[in-house]
Design a protein around this motif. Structure first.
Motif, PDB file in Angstrom:
ATOM      1  N   TYR A 211       0.912  -1.165  -0.069  1.00 57.95           N
ATOM      2  CA  TYR A 211      -0.020   0.232   0.200  1.00 57.95           C
ATOM      3  C   TYR A 211       0.911   1.221  -0.082  1.00 57.95           C
ATOM      4  O   TYR A 211       1.935   1.242   0.889  1.00 57.95           O
ATOM      5  CB  TYR A 211      -0.872   0.184   1.335  1.00 57.95           C
ATOM      6  CG  TYR A 211      -1.817  -1.239   1.313  1.00 57.95           C
ATOM      7  CD1 TYR A 211      -1.318  -2.392   1.773  1.00 57.95           C
ATOM      8  CD2 TYR A 211      -3.001  -1.087   0.967  1.00 57.95           C
ATOM      9  CE1 TYR A 211      -2.269  -3.493   1.708  1.00 57.95           C
ATOM     10  CE2 TYR A 211      -4.141  -1.984   0.908  1.00 57.95           C
ATOM     11  CZ  TYR A 211      -3.336  -3.250   1.344  1.00 57.95           C
ATOM     12  OH  TYR A 211      -4.285  -4.340   1.505  1.00 57.95           O
TER      13      TYR A 211
ATOM     14  N   ILE B 223       3.614   0.339   2.745  1.00 57.40           N
ATOM     15  CA  ILE B 223       3.818  -0.551   4.044  1.00 57.40           C
ATOM     16  C   ILE B 223       3.347  -1.950   3.217  1.00 57.40           C
ATOM     17  O   ILE B 223       2.813  -1.828   2.140  1.00 57.40           O
ATOM     18  CB  ILE B 223       2.667  -0.396   4.808  1.00 57.40           C
ATOM     19  CG1 ILE B 223       2.564  -1.180   5.961  1.00 57.40           C
ATOM     20  CG2 ILE B 223       1.271  -0.491   3.927  1.00 57.40           C
ATOM     21  CD1 ILE B 223       1.709  -0.745   7.049  1.00 57.40           C
TER      22      ILE B 223
ATOM     23  N   LYS C 231       5.503  -1.861   9.294  1.00 60.74           N
ATOM     24  CA  LYS C 231       5.713  -0.685   9.564  1.00 60.74           C
ATOM     25  C   LYS C 231       5.646   0.092   8.149  1.00 60.74           C
ATOM     26  O   LYS C 231       5.766  -0.358   7.093  1.00 60.74           O
ATOM     27  CB  LYS C 231       7.290  -0.531   9.981  1.00 60.74           C
ATOM     28  CG  LYS C 231       8.012  -1.103   9.016  1.00 60.74           C
ATOM     29  CD  LYS C 231       9.674  -0.695   9.436  1.00 60.74           C
ATOM     30  CE  LYS C 231      10.621  -1.411   8.320  1.00 60.74           C
ATOM     31  NZ  LYS C 231      12.120  -1.358   8.552  1.00 60.74           N
ATOM     32  N   LEU C 232       5.564   1.525   8.253  1.00 63.27           N
ATOM     33  CA  LEU C 232       5.636   2.458   7.101  1.00 63.27           C
ATOM     34  C   LEU C 232       7.246   2.713   6.982  1.00 63.27           C
ATOM     35  O   LEU C 232       7.697   2.688   7.896  1.00 63.27           O
ATOM     36  CB  LEU C 232       5.126   3.834   7.392  1.00 63.27           C
ATOM     37  CG  LEU C 232       3.340   3.674   7.375  1.00 63.27           C
ATOM     38  CD1 LEU C 232       2.652   5.001   7.971  1.00 63.27           C
ATOM     39  CD2 LEU C 232       3.045   3.497   5.711  1.00 63.27           C
TER      40      LEU C 232
END
Lengths: 113, 119
Positions: free
Chosen positions: B33, B95, B106-107
């Motif tokens: 994403y 992500i 985590k981003l």
């Protein structure tokens, strides 16, 4: 709906002193993240919680940093002792478990003198 | 390693004009994403727009739209009718869901583009 709440917004301490940051996630968000943002950089993950379990703390410097989320809601991030290089913004974020969109709090700007 | 590159450290645009912020990323994963976040001087990281990698259609949110080129691993943000309130740092991030469970991870952020909207 209230957003992610963090306190304090600013903290100035002398090196070797302890400091703690507090985060209250969005209601119903089981996943909580702490990120570190150095000046001029994007945030980097320190620790991720699923409810009260720390599922990813691989980037947390465990010699001086600790975190807890005892009841699966609020979380506290602590540094003891603080070093000059810890001066940065500490961001808390939360998301619904299984979702991929994270919502951030306003952050705490830490200055270590 | 997953990385995000924002090659424009600073940009400026006049009010009511259109500006495009660039972002490229690197991952070997197929499911991920992408996000654009805005960070004004208040430091609050605000979600601007989100794109699922499996969707070919580009996401749009009012004046904000993206140009997602999966093969090129490019994810640019277009801001139309720029407003003074758009002045901020803009971060591109992605992500990758946890394998098997598909849960949050985590981003990974880029270094940001500082956008100044002028009169």
């Amino acid at each position: 709906e209230a957003g992610v709440v963090q306190s304090p917004r600013y903290k100035i301490i002398e090196k070797k002193q302890p400091v703690a940051f507090w985060c209250n996630p969005i209601s119903g968000h089981n996943t909580l993240y702490w990120y570190l943002q150095n000046l001029g950089q994007g945030p980097e993950l320190l620790i991720r919680y699923e409810n009260e379990e720390a599922v990813d703390d691989s980037q947390l410097p465990k010699d001086r940093f600790s975190a807890e989320r005892l009841k699966g809601v609020d979380s506290t991030l602590k540094i003891q002792p603080a070093e000059l290089g810890d001066s940065a913004v500490y961001l808390c974020a939360s998301s619904i478990q299984g979702a991929h969109t994270q919502y951030f709090g306003p952050g705490t700007r830490l200055t270590v003198l | 390693a997953q990385t995000v590159t924002q090659s424009q450290p600073e940009m400026s645009v006049q009010e009511a004009e259109t500006v495009t912020l660039s972002c490229t990323y690197d991952t070997s994963e197929n499911n991920y994403y992408l996000f654009w976040y805005k960070q004004p001087p208040s430091r609050q990281m605000i979600l601007v727009i989100r794109q699922e990698a499996y969707k070919q259609q580009n996401a749009t949110e009012n004046r904000f739209s993206v140009n997602f080129q999966k093969a090129a691993k490019s994810f640019s943000l277009k801001i139309s009718d720029s407003q003074l309130g758009d002045t901020a740092m803009y971060f591109c991030a992605f992500i990758i869901p946890e394998p098997f469970t598909g849960t949050a991870s985590k981003l990974t952020f880029g270094t940001g583009t500082r956008l100044q909207v002028t009169l």
